[in-house]
Design a protein around this motif. Structure first.
Motif, PDB file in Angstrom:
ATOM      1  N   VAL A  38     -25.376 -51.781 -39.458  1.00  0.00           N
ATOM      2  CA  VAL A  38     -26.972 -50.531 -38.665  1.00  0.00           C
ATOM      3  C   VAL A  38     -26.530 -48.962 -39.182  1.00  0.00           C
ATOM      4  CG1 VAL A  38     -28.129 -49.942 -36.766  1.00  0.00           C
ATOM      5  CG2 VAL A  38     -27.576 -52.031 -36.746  1.00  0.00           C
ATOM      6  N   PRO A  39     -25.419 -48.652 -38.485  1.00  0.00           N
ATOM      7  CA  PRO A  39     -24.725 -46.941 -39.004  1.00  0.00           C
ATOM      8  C   PRO A  39     -25.222 -46.750 -40.564  1.00  0.00           C
ATOM      9  CG  PRO A  39     -23.383 -48.081 -38.251  1.00  0.00           C
ATOM     10  CD  PRO A  39     -24.445 -49.058 -38.138  1.00  0.00           C
ATOM     11  N   LEU A  40     -24.806 -47.975 -41.715  1.00  0.00           N
ATOM     12  CA  LEU A  40     -24.708 -48.041 -42.590  1.00  0.00           C
ATOM     13  C   LEU A  40     -26.132 -47.369 -43.236  1.00  0.00           C
ATOM     14  CD1 LEU A  40     -23.446 -47.633 -45.614  1.00  0.00           C
ATOM     15  CD2 LEU A  40     -23.347 -49.789 -45.500  1.00  0.00           C
ATOM     16  N   LEU A  41     -26.520 -48.277 -42.666  1.00  0.00           N
ATOM     17  CA  LEU A  41     -28.819 -48.344 -43.353  1.00  0.00           C
ATOM     18  C   LEU A  41     -29.135 -47.217 -43.047  1.00  0.00           C
ATOM     19  CD1 LEU A  41     -29.288 -52.286 -43.086  1.00  0.00           C
ATOM     20  CD2 LEU A  41     -29.020 -51.038 -44.860  1.00  0.00           C
ATOM     21  N   THR A  42     -29.042 -46.549 -42.290  1.00  0.00           N
ATOM     22  CA  THR A  42     -29.492 -45.488 -41.415  1.00  0.00           C
ATOM     23  C   THR A  42     -29.454 -44.211 -42.061  1.00  0.00           C
ATOM     24  OG1 THR A  42     -28.151 -45.252 -39.044  1.00  0.00           O
ATOM     25  CG2 THR A  42     -30.633 -46.472 -39.209  1.00  0.00           C
ATOM     26  N   GLY A  43     -27.274 -44.382 -41.852  1.00  0.00           N
ATOM     27  CA  GLY A  43     -26.753 -43.299 -42.465  1.00  0.00           C
ATOM     28  C   GLY A  43     -27.418 -43.147 -44.581  1.00  0.00           C
ATOM     29  N   LEU A  44     -27.817 -44.291 -45.146  1.00  0.00           N
ATOM     30  CA  LEU A  44     -28.194 -44.229 -46.301  1.00  0.00           C
ATOM     31  C   LEU A  44     -29.349 -43.847 -46.381  1.00  0.00           C
ATOM     32  CD1 LEU A  44     -26.375 -47.503 -47.656  1.00  0.00           C
ATOM     33  CD2 LEU A  44     -25.803 -45.318 -48.477  1.00  0.00           C
ATOM     34  N   MET A  45     -30.479 -44.314 -45.725  1.00  0.00           N
ATOM     35  CA  MET A  45     -31.852 -44.002 -45.385  1.00  0.00           C
ATOM     36  C   MET A  45     -32.151 -42.839 -44.903  1.00  0.00           C
ATOM     37  SD  MET A  45     -34.202 -47.658 -44.649  1.00  0.00           S
ATOM     38  CE  MET A  45     -33.741 -47.044 -42.930  1.00  0.00           C
ATOM     39  N   GLY A  46     -31.578 -41.948 -44.311  1.00  0.00           N
ATOM     40  CA  GLY A  46     -31.681 -40.826 -43.270  1.00  0.00           C
ATOM     41  C   GLY A  46     -32.441 -40.840 -42.678  1.00  0.00           C
ATOM     42  N   TRP A  47     -32.622 -41.925 -41.755  1.00  0.00           N
ATOM     43  CA  TRP A  47     -33.659 -41.863 -40.820  1.00  0.00           C
ATOM     44  C   TRP A  47     -32.884 -42.913 -39.473  1.00  0.00           C
ATOM     45  CZ3 TRP A  47     -37.226 -46.546 -38.740  1.00  0.00           C
ATOM     46  CH2 TRP A  47     -37.724 -45.774 -37.899  1.00  0.00           C
ATOM     47  N   CYS A  48     -33.155 -42.675 -39.069  1.00  0.00           N
ATOM     48  CA  CYS A  48     -33.022 -43.657 -37.175  1.00  0.00           C
ATOM     49  C   CYS A  48     -34.440 -42.978 -36.169  1.00  0.00           C
ATOM     50  CB  CYS A  48     -31.575 -42.780 -36.926  1.00  0.00           C
ATOM     51  SG  CYS A  48     -31.656 -44.176 -35.211  1.00  0.00           S
ATOM     52  N   PRO A  49     -34.170 -44.893 -36.134  1.00  0.00           N
ATOM     53  CA  PRO A  49     -35.600 -45.521 -35.276  1.00  0.00           C
ATOM     54  C   PRO A  49     -35.331 -44.318 -33.728  1.00  0.00           C
ATOM     55  CG  PRO A  49     -34.479 -47.827 -36.243  1.00  0.00           C
ATOM     56  CD  PRO A  49     -34.160 -46.953 -37.058  1.00  0.00           C
ATOM     57  N   PRO A  50     -34.037 -45.587 -32.774  1.00  0.00           N
ATOM     58  CA  PRO A  50     -34.850 -44.259 -31.969  1.00  0.00           C
ATOM     59  C   PRO A  50     -33.890 -42.668 -32.370  1.00  0.00           C
ATOM     60  CG  PRO A  50     -32.570 -45.953 -32.196  1.00  0.00           C
ATOM     61  CD  PRO A  50     -32.487 -45.757 -33.500  1.00  0.00           C
ATOM     62  N   TYR A  51     -33.691 -42.161 -32.704  1.00  0.00           N
ATOM     63  CA  TYR A  51     -34.732 -40.869 -32.824  1.00  0.00           C
ATOM     64  C   TYR A  51     -36.171 -40.257 -33.185  1.00  0.00           C
ATOM     65  CZ  TYR A  51     -29.171 -38.998 -33.792  1.00  0.00           C
ATOM     66  OH  TYR A  51     -28.397 -38.842 -34.311  1.00  0.00           O
ATOM     67  N   ALA A  52     -35.775 -41.360 -33.681  1.00  0.00           N
ATOM     68  CA  ALA A  52     -37.632 -40.745 -34.012  1.00  0.00           C
ATOM     69  C   ALA A  52     -38.753 -41.244 -32.505  1.00  0.00           C
ATOM     70  CB  ALA A  52     -38.306 -41.645 -34.841  1.00  0.00           C
ATOM     71  N   LEU A  53     -37.888 -42.067 -31.766  1.00  0.00           N
ATOM     72  CA  LEU A  53     -38.594 -41.922 -30.484  1.00  0.00           C
ATOM     73  C   LEU A  53     -38.480 -41.063 -29.721  1.00  0.00           C
ATOM     74  CD1 LEU A  53     -38.192 -46.265 -30.318  1.00  0.00           C
ATOM     75  CD2 LEU A  53     -39.972 -45.103 -30.263  1.00  0.00           C
ATOM     76  N   LEU A  54     -36.980 -41.078 -29.977  1.00  0.00           N
ATOM     77  CA  LEU A  54     -36.571 -39.874 -28.857  1.00  0.00           C
ATOM     78  C   LEU A  54     -36.787 -38.658 -28.929  1.00  0.00           C
ATOM     79  CD1 LEU A  54     -33.357 -41.993 -27.338  1.00  0.00           C
ATOM     80  CD2 LEU A  54     -35.296 -41.456 -26.658  1.00  0.00           C
ATOM     81  N   GLY A  55     -37.846 -38.531 -29.941  1.00  0.00           N
ATOM     82  CA  GLY A  55     -37.516 -37.577 -31.130  1.00  0.00           C
ATOM     83  C   GLY A  55     -36.480 -36.164 -31.189  1.00  0.00           C
ATOM     84  N   PHE A  56     -35.204 -37.120 -31.717  1.00  0.00           N
ATOM     85  CA  PHE A  56     -34.178 -35.982 -32.089  1.00  0.00           C
ATOM     86  C   PHE A  56     -34.144 -36.498 -33.967  1.00  0.00           C
ATOM     87  CE2 PHE A  56     -31.684 -37.824 -28.929  1.00  0.00           C
ATOM     88  CZ  PHE A  56     -31.503 -37.227 -27.585  1.00  0.00           C
ATOM     89  N   ASN A  57     -33.610 -34.774 -34.004  1.00  0.00           N
ATOM     90  CA  ASN A  57     -33.343 -34.630 -35.498  1.00  0.00           C
ATOM     91  C   ASN A  57     -32.653 -34.185 -35.380  1.00  0.00           C
ATOM     92  OD1 ASN A  57     -34.285 -33.567 -38.263  1.00  0.00           O
ATOM     93  ND2 ASN A  57     -36.692 -33.233 -38.002  1.00  0.00           N
ATOM     94  N   THR A  58     -31.563 -34.694 -36.741  1.00  0.00           N
ATOM     95  CA  THR A  58     -30.371 -33.635 -37.303  1.00  0.00           C
ATOM     96  C   THR A  58     -30.355 -33.298 -38.444  1.00  0.00           C
ATOM     97  OG1 THR A  58     -28.842 -35.590 -37.800  1.00  0.00           O
ATOM     98  CG2 THR A  58     -28.892 -34.961 -35.166  1.00  0.00           C
ATOM     99  N   CYS A  59     -31.793 -33.515 -39.214  1.00  0.00           N
ATOM    100  CA  CYS A  59     -32.069 -32.512 -40.415  1.00  0.00           C
ATOM    101  C   CYS A  59     -32.030 -30.929 -40.498  1.00  0.00           C
ATOM    102  CB  CYS A  59     -33.089 -33.026 -41.142  1.00  0.00           C
ATOM    103  SG  CYS A  59     -32.828 -34.960 -41.739  1.00  0.00           S
ATOM    104  N   LYS A  60     -31.650 -30.142 -41.445  1.00  0.00           N
ATOM    105  CA  LYS A  60     -32.242 -28.735 -41.746  1.00  0.00           C
ATOM    106  C   LYS A  60     -33.081 -28.529 -41.691  1.00  0.00           C
ATOM    107  CE  LYS A  60     -27.052 -27.080 -41.579  1.00  0.00           C
ATOM    108  NZ  LYS A  60     -26.254 -26.168 -42.463  1.00  0.00           N
ATOM    109  N   ARG A  61     -33.916 -28.483 -41.590  1.00  0.00           N
ATOM    110  CA  ARG A  61     -35.416 -28.162 -42.076  1.00  0.00           C
ATOM    111  C   ARG A  61     -35.615 -27.093 -42.763  1.00  0.00           C
ATOM    112  NH1 ARG A  61     -39.366 -32.150 -41.043  1.00  0.00           N
ATOM    113  NH2 ARG A  61     -38.220 -32.798 -39.287  1.00  0.00           N
TER     114      ARG A  61
END
Length: 61
Positions: A38-61
């Protein structure tokens, strides 16, 4: 899917995922270590479903 995992968060997810999978493959932590996929795939894809649901974002814009 908009990327919401970036930088250090992404690197840590990949490292933890690989470490858990390796430990499970060597038999030191049992089959639950394969949850490291799970963490491996979310790290490789750069997308985390719980982050999307909770509105978190650690990417720099």
């Amino acid at each position: 899917m908009t990327k919401n995992v970036g930088g250090i968060d992404r690197i840590l997810r990949i490292l933890v995922g690989v470490a858990l999978i390796a430990a499970a493959a060597m038999g030191s932590i049992g089959v639950w270590g394969y949850i490291g996929v799970v963490p491996l795939l979310t790290g490789l894809m750069g997308w985390c479903p719980p982050y999307a649901l909770l509105g978190f974002n650690t990417c720099k814009r």
